[in-house]
Write a protein that holds these residues in place. Structure first.
Motif, short mmCIF file in Angstrom:
data_model
loop_
_atom_site.label_atom_id
_atom_site.label_comp_id
_atom_site.label_asym_id
_atom_site.label_seq_id
_atom_site.Cartn_x
_atom_site.Cartn_y
_atom_site.Cartn_z
N ARG A 84 -76.39 24.89 -61.70
CA ARG A 84 -77.80 24.50 -61.48
C ARG A 84 -78.26 24.91 -60.09
O ARG A 84 -79.37 25.45 -59.93
CB ARG A 84 -77.95 22.99 -61.66
CG ARG A 84 -78.01 22.52 -63.11
CD ARG A 84 -78.11 21.02 -63.18
NE ARG A 84 -78.42 20.56 -64.53
CZ ARG A 84 -77.87 19.49 -65.09
NH1 ARG A 84 -76.97 18.78 -64.42
NH2 ARG A 84 -78.21 19.14 -66.31
N ASP A 85 -77.44 24.67 -59.10
CA ASP A 85 -77.81 25.08 -57.74
C ASP A 85 -78.03 26.58 -57.67
O ASP A 85 -78.99 27.06 -57.04
CB ASP A 85 -76.71 24.68 -56.75
CG ASP A 85 -76.70 23.20 -56.44
OD1 ASP A 85 -77.60 22.48 -56.90
OD2 ASP A 85 -75.76 22.75 -55.73
N ALA A 86 -77.14 27.34 -58.30
CA ALA A 86 -77.21 28.80 -58.22
C ALA A 86 -78.48 29.34 -58.87
O ALA A 86 -79.01 30.37 -58.44
CB ALA A 86 -75.99 29.41 -58.90
N LEU A 87 -78.98 28.67 -59.90
CA LEU A 87 -80.18 29.16 -60.58
C LEU A 87 -81.46 28.63 -59.97
O LEU A 87 -82.43 29.38 -59.79
CB LEU A 87 -80.13 28.78 -62.06
CG LEU A 87 -81.30 29.31 -62.91
CD1 LEU A 87 -81.20 30.83 -63.05
CD2 LEU A 87 -81.31 28.65 -64.29
N HIS A 88 -81.47 27.35 -59.62
CA HIS A 88 -82.73 26.70 -59.25
C HIS A 88 -82.97 26.60 -57.75
O HIS A 88 -84.10 26.30 -57.34
CB HIS A 88 -82.78 25.30 -59.87
CG HIS A 88 -82.72 25.30 -61.36
ND1 HIS A 88 -83.74 25.79 -62.14
CD2 HIS A 88 -81.74 24.89 -62.22
CE1 HIS A 88 -83.40 25.67 -63.42
NE2 HIS A 88 -82.21 25.14 -63.49
N LEU A 89 -81.95 26.82 -56.93
CA LEU A 89 -82.13 26.70 -55.48
C LEU A 89 -81.95 28.02 -54.75
O LEU A 89 -82.05 28.07 -53.53
CB LEU A 89 -81.15 25.67 -54.90
CG LEU A 89 -81.32 24.23 -55.39
CD1 LEU A 89 -80.27 23.32 -54.75
CD2 LEU A 89 -82.73 23.71 -55.10
N ILE A 90 -81.70 29.09 -55.50
CA ILE A 90 -81.48 30.38 -54.86
C ILE A 90 -82.78 30.92 -54.27
O ILE A 90 -83.87 30.74 -54.84
CB ILE A 90 -80.88 31.38 -55.87
CG1 ILE A 90 -80.40 32.64 -55.15
CG2 ILE A 90 -81.88 31.72 -56.96
CD1 ILE A 90 -79.59 33.56 -56.04
N ARG A 91 -82.68 31.56 -53.13
CA ARG A 91 -83.85 32.16 -52.50
C ARG A 91 -84.10 33.55 -53.07
O ARG A 91 -83.15 34.24 -53.47
CB ARG A 91 -83.65 32.25 -50.99
CG ARG A 91 -83.57 30.91 -50.29
CD ARG A 91 -83.30 31.06 -48.81
NE ARG A 91 -82.00 31.68 -48.57
CZ ARG A 91 -81.48 31.88 -47.36
NH1 ARG A 91 -82.17 31.51 -46.29
NH2 ARG A 91 -80.30 32.45 -47.23
N PRO A 92 -85.36 33.98 -53.13
CA PRO A 92 -85.66 35.31 -53.67
C PRO A 92 -84.87 36.39 -52.96
O PRO A 92 -84.79 36.41 -51.72
CB PRO A 92 -87.17 35.46 -53.41
CG PRO A 92 -87.68 34.05 -53.37
CD PRO A 92 -86.58 33.24 -52.74
N GLY A 93 -84.25 37.26 -53.73
CA GLY A 93 -83.47 38.36 -53.17
C GLY A 93 -82.00 38.07 -52.97
O GLY A 93 -81.21 38.99 -52.78
N ASP A 94 -81.62 36.77 -53.02
CA ASP A 94 -80.21 36.42 -52.87
C ASP A 94 -79.48 36.59 -54.20
O ASP A 94 -80.06 36.44 -55.27
CB ASP A 94 -80.05 34.97 -52.40
CG ASP A 94 -80.39 34.80 -50.92
OD1 ASP A 94 -80.63 35.84 -50.25
OD2 ASP A 94 -80.44 33.66 -50.45
N HIS A 95 -78.17 36.88 -54.11
CA HIS A 95 -77.36 36.99 -55.32
C HIS A 95 -76.77 35.63 -55.65
O HIS A 95 -76.27 34.94 -54.76
CB HIS A 95 -76.23 38.01 -55.13
CG HIS A 95 -75.53 38.36 -56.40
ND1 HIS A 95 -74.51 37.59 -56.94
CD2 HIS A 95 -75.71 39.40 -57.27
CE1 HIS A 95 -74.10 38.12 -58.07
NE2 HIS A 95 -74.80 39.23 -58.29
N PRO A 96 -76.80 35.21 -56.91
CA PRO A 96 -76.32 33.87 -57.26
C PRO A 96 -74.81 33.73 -57.30
O PRO A 96 -74.31 32.63 -57.53
CB PRO A 96 -76.91 33.67 -58.67
CG PRO A 96 -76.99 35.04 -59.24
CD PRO A 96 -77.36 35.93 -58.08
N GLY A 97 -74.07 34.79 -57.09
CA GLY A 97 -72.62 34.75 -57.20
C GLY A 97 -72.19 34.98 -58.63
O GLY A 97 -73.01 34.94 -59.56
N PRO A 257 -88.50 20.24 -56.72
CA PRO A 257 -89.93 20.00 -56.44
C PRO A 257 -90.69 21.27 -56.12
O PRO A 257 -91.88 21.39 -56.44
CB PRO A 257 -89.87 19.05 -55.24
CG PRO A 257 -88.58 18.31 -55.41
CD PRO A 257 -87.62 19.33 -55.96
N ALA A 258 -90.00 22.25 -55.51
CA ALA A 258 -90.67 23.51 -55.19
C ALA A 258 -91.19 24.23 -56.42
O ALA A 258 -92.14 25.01 -56.34
CB ALA A 258 -89.71 24.42 -54.43
N ALA A 259 -90.59 23.96 -57.59
CA ALA A 259 -91.06 24.60 -58.82
C ALA A 259 -92.42 24.07 -59.25
O ALA A 259 -93.06 24.66 -60.12
CB ALA A 259 -90.05 24.36 -59.94
#
Length: 296
Positions: A84-97, A257-259
Motif C-alpha cells: 500500500r505504501d509503495a502504491l499510494h505514497l510514492i512520489r511522481p517519478g520514483d520507482h516503487p521497488g 488525504p492527498a488523493a
C-alpha cells in the motif's frame, strides 16, 4: 485477509456465501474438482453481480491480496502494508521497488475493462508484444483456458509469476464473461503448482478457483456491509466535495488525504478522513501518526 464487521450495517447482508457442499469434504477425482470449481464460479458470478456490491473496491482489495501472494512467490519479505505504501505514497517519478511494481501490475490490470492494451500495460517492458500470443493459447472452458495461458506464459518466462497469473486471471474472467479482471487464481495457487503442466495444472487451477472464490465471497460480503454504512453516513458530511471523496473510498483499497486534494484543501481532506474514522465508516490502515492511509 479478514476485517472486523461494523456493528451498524444491519440489512446489508446481500452477498450469499458459498454453499457448504461446495467446500465440504475432499473431491476424489479430477471430474469432481472441475464440477466444484464450476459451481464455485457460478455462485461467485451471481453473488458479486448484486447491485449493492462495490465492484471496483472488491477488485482493488483482491488485487492487493493477489499482489501479496505474488510477492511471497518471489521470495520477498514485503506484505500488504508495504505494498500500500509503495502504491499510494510514492512520489511522481520514483520507482516503487520490485514488490511495489508487482502491486502496480495488478492495480493496472483490475482498474479498467479487460483489453489487450490494458494487459500490455500490466506486464513489464519487453513482454507486451507477447500478450496477444498468450491470449491465443486459450481452449476449452474458462478454467482450462486460464491454465493454458498460465502454462504458456511460464514456458516463455519462468520467473514472471505475476505476469503469468495476471494473464491467466484475465483469461478466466473473459471465459466467464466478466468485463473486468477479478484476481482469483493468484490467491489460490501454490508455488509448486505453478510448475505443473497439462491436465495436472488444469486440475490445480480448478482447486484454486474453488478456494479463492470462497475467500472472495467473504471479502465481498464484508466490503458490501462496510460500503453500505459509508453510503449511509455520507449525508452527515458537510465538507465540500465529501460525496466525491466517498466515491474514491468506494473504488480504492486505500487512499491518502492527498488523493482528495483535487476536491478540497489538504486540511479539509485530513479533517474529512478523521471524521469518517470517528463515524466508523473508514479505517486508518497504517497505525502511524504521519503518512497515513485510509480505506473502507
Amino acid at each position: 485477509m479478514t476485517y472486523a464487521q461494523p456493528s451498524h450495517c444491519d440489512g446489508a447482508d446481500t452477498v450469499p456465501l458459498m454453499p457448504a457442499w461446495v467446500t465440504a469434504g475432499r473431491p476424489e477425482t479430477s471430474e469432481d474438482v472441475a464440477f466444484l470449481s464450476g459451481a464455485a464460479l457460478a455462485h461467485l458470478h451471481f453473488a458479486v453481480s448484486q447491485d449493492d456490491v462495490p465492484q471496483a473496491l472488491l477488485r482493488a482489495r483482491l488485487a492487493l491480496s493477489a499482489a501479496e501472494a505474488c510477492v511471497v512467490l518471489s521470495g520477498r519479505p514485503e506484505r500488504a502494508s508495504d505494498l500500500r505504501d509503495a502504491l499510494h505514497l510514492i512520489r511522481p517519478g520514483d520507482h516503487p521497488g520490485p514488490a511495489g511494481a508487482i502491486y502496480h501490475q495488478w492495480w493496472t490490470a483490475v482498474t479498467r475493462p479487460i483489453s489487450v492494451p490494458v494487459l500490455k500495460r500490466a506486464v513489464p517492458d519487453g513482454l507486451e508484444t507477447h500478450v496477444p500470443v498468450w491470449l491465443a493459447a486459450v481452449q476449452g472452458g474458462p478454467v482450462r483456458q486460464a491454465a493454458a495461458v498460465l502454462e504458456a506464459v511460464l514456458a516463455d518466462h519462468p520467473t514472471e509469476e505475476a505476469s503469468a497469473l495476471i494473464m491467466a486471471d484475465a483469461a478466466l474472467a473473459r471465459g466467464v464473461g466478466w468485463s473486468h479482471l477479478m484476481p482469483i487464481l493468484a490467491m489460490g495457487l501454490k508455488r509448486r503448482e505453478l510448475r505443473l503442466a497439462g491436465a495436472d495444472l488444469t486440475t490445480a487451477c480448478h482447486s484454486a478457483v474453488t478456494r479463492s472464490s470462497t475467500d472472495a465471497l467473504r471479502i465481498a460480503a464484508d466490503l458490501t456491509r462496510r460500503a453500505a454504512y459509508l453510503r449511509a453516513v455520507t449525508p452527515k458530511l458537510r465538507a465540500k466535495g465529501a460525496s466525491a471523496a466517498v466515491d474514491i473510498f468506494l473504488t480504492r483499497d486505500a487512499a491518502a488525504p492527498a488523493a482528495l486534494t483535487s476536491l478540497m484543501s489538504d486540511r479539509a481532506a485530513r479533517r474529512l478522513c478523521d471524521r469518517l474514522v470517528d463515524l466508523g465508516a473508514v479505517r486508518e490502515l497504517t497505525g502511524r501518526d504521519t503518512f497515513r492511509l485510509y480505506g473502507v
